[in-house]
Design a protein around this motif. Structure first.
Motif, PDB file in Angstrom:
ATOM      1  N   GLN A  82     -35.645  38.194  25.566  1.00 23.18           N
ATOM      2  CA  GLN A  82     -36.699  38.248  26.578  1.00 23.18           C
ATOM      3  C   GLN A  82     -36.956  39.686  26.979  1.00 23.18           C
ATOM      4  O   GLN A  82     -36.029  40.446  27.219  1.00 23.18           O
ATOM      5  CB  GLN A  82     -36.289  37.441  27.802  1.00 23.18           C
ATOM      6  CG  GLN A  82     -37.336  37.428  28.894  1.00 23.18           C
ATOM      7  CD  GLN A  82     -36.889  36.613  30.077  1.00 23.18           C
ATOM      8  OE1 GLN A  82     -36.421  35.506  29.930  1.00 23.18           O
ATOM      9  NE2 GLN A  82     -37.015  37.174  31.261  1.00 23.18           N
ATOM     10  N   ASP A  85     -38.731  40.509  33.235  1.00 21.70           N
ATOM     11  CA  ASP A  85     -38.146  39.418  34.006  1.00 21.70           C
ATOM     12  C   ASP A  85     -39.098  38.894  35.079  1.00 21.70           C
ATOM     13  O   ASP A  85     -38.700  38.353  36.080  1.00 21.70           O
ATOM     14  CB  ASP A  85     -36.828  39.847  34.640  1.00 21.70           C
ATOM     15  CG  ASP A  85     -36.967  41.069  35.531  1.00 21.70           C
ATOM     16  OD1 ASP A  85     -38.097  41.570  35.692  1.00 21.70           O
ATOM     17  OD2 ASP A  85     -35.949  41.522  36.078  1.00 21.70           O
ATOM     18  N   SER A  91     -41.115  36.495  25.397  1.00 27.61           N
ATOM     19  CA  SER A  91     -39.880  35.988  24.806  1.00 27.61           C
ATOM     20  C   SER A  91     -40.109  35.724  23.329  1.00 27.61           C
ATOM     21  O   SER A  91     -41.215  35.379  22.910  1.00 27.61           O
ATOM     22  CB  SER A  91     -39.459  34.675  25.476  1.00 27.61           C
ATOM     23  OG  SER A  91     -39.219  34.882  26.848  1.00 27.61           O
ATOM     24  N   THR A 107     -41.239  33.353  30.100  1.00 29.73           N
ATOM     25  CA  THR A 107     -39.799  33.580  30.096  1.00 29.73           C
ATOM     26  C   THR A 107     -39.037  32.529  29.291  1.00 29.73           C
ATOM     27  O   THR A 107     -37.817  32.522  29.299  1.00 29.73           O
ATOM     28  CB  THR A 107     -39.258  33.596  31.539  1.00 29.73           C
ATOM     29  OG1 THR A 107     -39.597  32.354  32.164  1.00 29.73           O
ATOM     30  CG2 THR A 107     -39.831  34.764  32.325  1.00 29.73           C
TER      31      THR A 107
END
Length: 186
Positions: A82, A85, A91, A107
């Motif tokens: 990934q 955040d 991803s 994500t």
């Protein structure tokens, strides 16, 4: 003669005599399961989640985090890398439920999937179920545009299910022209 440092059959180190903290040691003769390293002060440390040059490795959760919001992990048989955040994260990785490799603008590997590659060799952009070697799937814009570069109108190919169109499109918005150069209806 007794060895100063020895390792058991699991690779866990132990010292014959404790090295005092005042001498840069930990004050212990054994460290249990984990990593043995040297901290910024030059003292021995033991950790099950060591951090080395911005990399934190954890053996209990099978994830690693790097500086810059990049993480590598797995869960439920999936393997994921990934980038970021937040809601703009990307991803990529292996999705065990359908044995596919995916790239997603999220994500996880199940939402907002941009690309899928199946074990069969079928690849898809905009779909998680490609039905041929290359599937381009979208209902909101042309599936394929050919252009020679900036400031030149592209030729676009668009399939609506019942009709197929070939038309020119804007070089900036890729919107198709009002009338197709060629169309086929079922």
């Amino acid at each position: 003669t007794t060895a100063v440092l020895s390792f058991d059959t699991n690779g866990i180190p132990s010292f014959a005599k404790a090295i005092p903290v005042s001498s840069g040691g930990t004050g212990a003769t054994s460290f249990g399961q984990g990593w043995l390293g040297i901290n910024d002060s030059g003292a021995f440390v033991s950790s099950t989640s060591p951090t080395v040059n911005y990399i934190t490795a954890t053996s209990t959760t099978a994830t690693s985090s790097f500086a810059g919001a990049v993480s590598i992990g797995s869960g439920s048989g999936d393997s994921i890398v990934q980038f970021g955040d937040d809601s703009n994260a990307w991803s990529l990785g292996y999705l065990s439920s359908d044995k596919s490799f995916r790239i997603a603008s999220s994500t996880d590997l199940t939402s907002t999937v941009a690309f899928s590659l199946l074990k069969s060799g079928f690849a898809g952009f905009g779909t998680t179920t490609p039905r041929s070697l290359l599937t381009l799937a979208t209902s909101t814009r042309p599936q394929l545009s050919l252009s020679v570069g900036a400031e030149k109108n592209a030729w676009s190919f668009f399939n609506t299910g019942d009709s197929f169109y070939i038309a020119t499109s804007s070089d900036t918005t890729f919107a198709t022209s009002s009338s197709a150069a060629l169309s086929f209806d079922v």
